[in-house]
Design an enzyme around this catalytic site. Structure first.
Site, PDB file in Angstrom:
ATOM      1  N   ARG A   8       5.468 -80.878 -74.484  1.00 24.98           N
ATOM      2  CA  ARG A   8       4.430 -80.268 -73.667  1.00 24.98           C
ATOM      3  C   ARG A   8       4.993 -79.238 -72.684  1.00 24.98           C
ATOM      4  O   ARG A   8       4.254 -78.375 -72.212  1.00 24.98           O
ATOM      5  CB  ARG A   8       3.673 -81.352 -72.901  1.00 24.98           C
ATOM      6  CG  ARG A   8       2.822 -82.237 -73.794  1.00 24.98           C
ATOM      7  CD  ARG A   8       2.028 -83.229 -72.980  1.00 24.98           C
ATOM      8  NE  ARG A   8       1.160 -84.049 -73.819  1.00 24.98           N
ATOM      9  CZ  ARG A   8       0.295 -84.942 -73.346  1.00 24.98           C
ATOM     10  NH1 ARG A   8       0.195 -85.115 -72.031  1.00 24.98           N
ATOM     11  NH2 ARG A   8      -0.461 -85.646 -74.164  1.00 24.98           N
ATOM     12  N   ASP A  19     -10.481 -84.055 -61.153  1.00 23.34           N
ATOM     13  CA  ASP A  19      -9.296 -84.280 -61.976  1.00 23.34           C
ATOM     14  C   ASP A  19      -8.106 -83.705 -61.211  1.00 23.34           C
ATOM     15  O   ASP A  19      -8.282 -82.891 -60.297  1.00 23.34           O
ATOM     16  CB  ASP A  19      -9.440 -83.600 -63.343  1.00 23.34           C
ATOM     17  CG  ASP A  19      -8.539 -84.227 -64.397  1.00 23.34           C
ATOM     18  OD1 ASP A  19      -9.042 -85.028 -65.207  1.00 23.34           O
ATOM     19  OD2 ASP A  19      -7.328 -83.927 -64.411  1.00 23.34           O
TER      20      ASP A  19
END
Length: 272
Positions: free
Chosen positions: A30, A141
């Site tokens: 990632r 978030d």
């Protein structure tokens, strides 16, 4: 390996997510885009940049965006939305005496917004039929990338397949000239009902109202240890009005056994 352990410790401290050694390859995968952006060749170079060249203050938001899991779907675990429509909202409205009360619903790990907009679709249909309440949805978030996606409210057409056809026609717009990958956008009338904000669930305090009616906290606690799970739940429950509801993911049902709330359905708890 040493730099991965330092990154894992940092992420655990900052956002509560546990990254065991088995996650090392996932994390490295990632982070490859960040390495290219920073013109770094190896993960050792990235570790030097983070910890030995004072890059952490600048890089932490990008690191968090890269390592957080943002799996989400429209109408995921649909039983919860049926419960909200048939049980939770009617009960909440029965407790209110004011005319057209405002129901506040919080998607506390909103990712790209699919859950928040699913909530809004269900409530918009109910409000149109009943005409006796208003609603507002908050999505929070820690990842700035997914919050921006939620604000744009543009999704690949295949991602909205779980949305019932009637809701698709009411709440989704299709491009007049679709590209190679068709996309849809949530209609502006519904987007105005949903607000997105950045929040770290590990923060000691949350800057939001304490009369929230329903909080969705689904499929995020599984990444926290038991102590952090209990702390996050306690903070969120403090933002519920008496009689308000907390919904966990079905995979987190065992976490709910430690909650001092009344369980009314699988992974659905009421503050008493």
């Amino acid at each position: 390996m040493r730099d991965f352990q330092r990154i894992a410790t940092l992420i655990g401290k900052e956002v509560g997510i546990k990254l065991p050694p088995a996650k090392r390859l996932m994390v490295e995968g990632r982070l490859r885009r960040r390495l290219r952006h920073l013109q770094l060749e190896t993960f050792a170079d990235y570790g030097d940049y983070l910890f030995r060249k004072n890059g952490l203050d600048r890089e932490l938001p990008f690191l968090i965006n890269a390592v957080t899991t943002n799996k989400t779907d429209f109408f995921r675990e649909p039983e919860h939305f049926e419960c909200m429509e048939n049980v939770l909202v009617p009960d909440l409205l029965s407790r209110r005496t004011e005319r057209a009360p405002l129901l506040k619903v919080w998607s506390a790990a909103s990712s790209t917004g699919a859950e928040a907009y699913t909530i809004a679709m269900v409530l918009a249909d109910m409000a149109a039929a009943r005409r006796n309440f208003r609603f507002a949805v908050l999505g929070t978030d820690i990842s700035t990338d997914v919050l921006e996606a939620g604000r744009r409210a543009i999704y690949a057409a295949e991602l909205v397949a779980p949305v019932p056809p009637g809701m698709q026609s009411r709440y989704l717009m299709h491009a007049r000239q679709p590209g190679t990958r068709p996309e849809v956008r949530v209609v502006p009338e519904l987007r105005r009902q949903v607000r997105f904000d950045r929040l770290n669930l590990m923060d000691a305090n949350y800057p939001y109202d304490r009369d929230v009616d329903i909080i969705f906290l689904r499929n995020v606690l599984i990444y926290f240890d038991k102590q952090d799970q209990a702390s996050v739940i306690a903070r969120l429950v403090g933002h519920l009005r008496p009689g308000g509801y907390l919904l966990l993911g079905h995979s987190e049902s065992m976490i709910g056994t430690s909650i001092t709330m009344r369980q009314i359905a699988p992974a659905v708890f009421q503050k008493v």
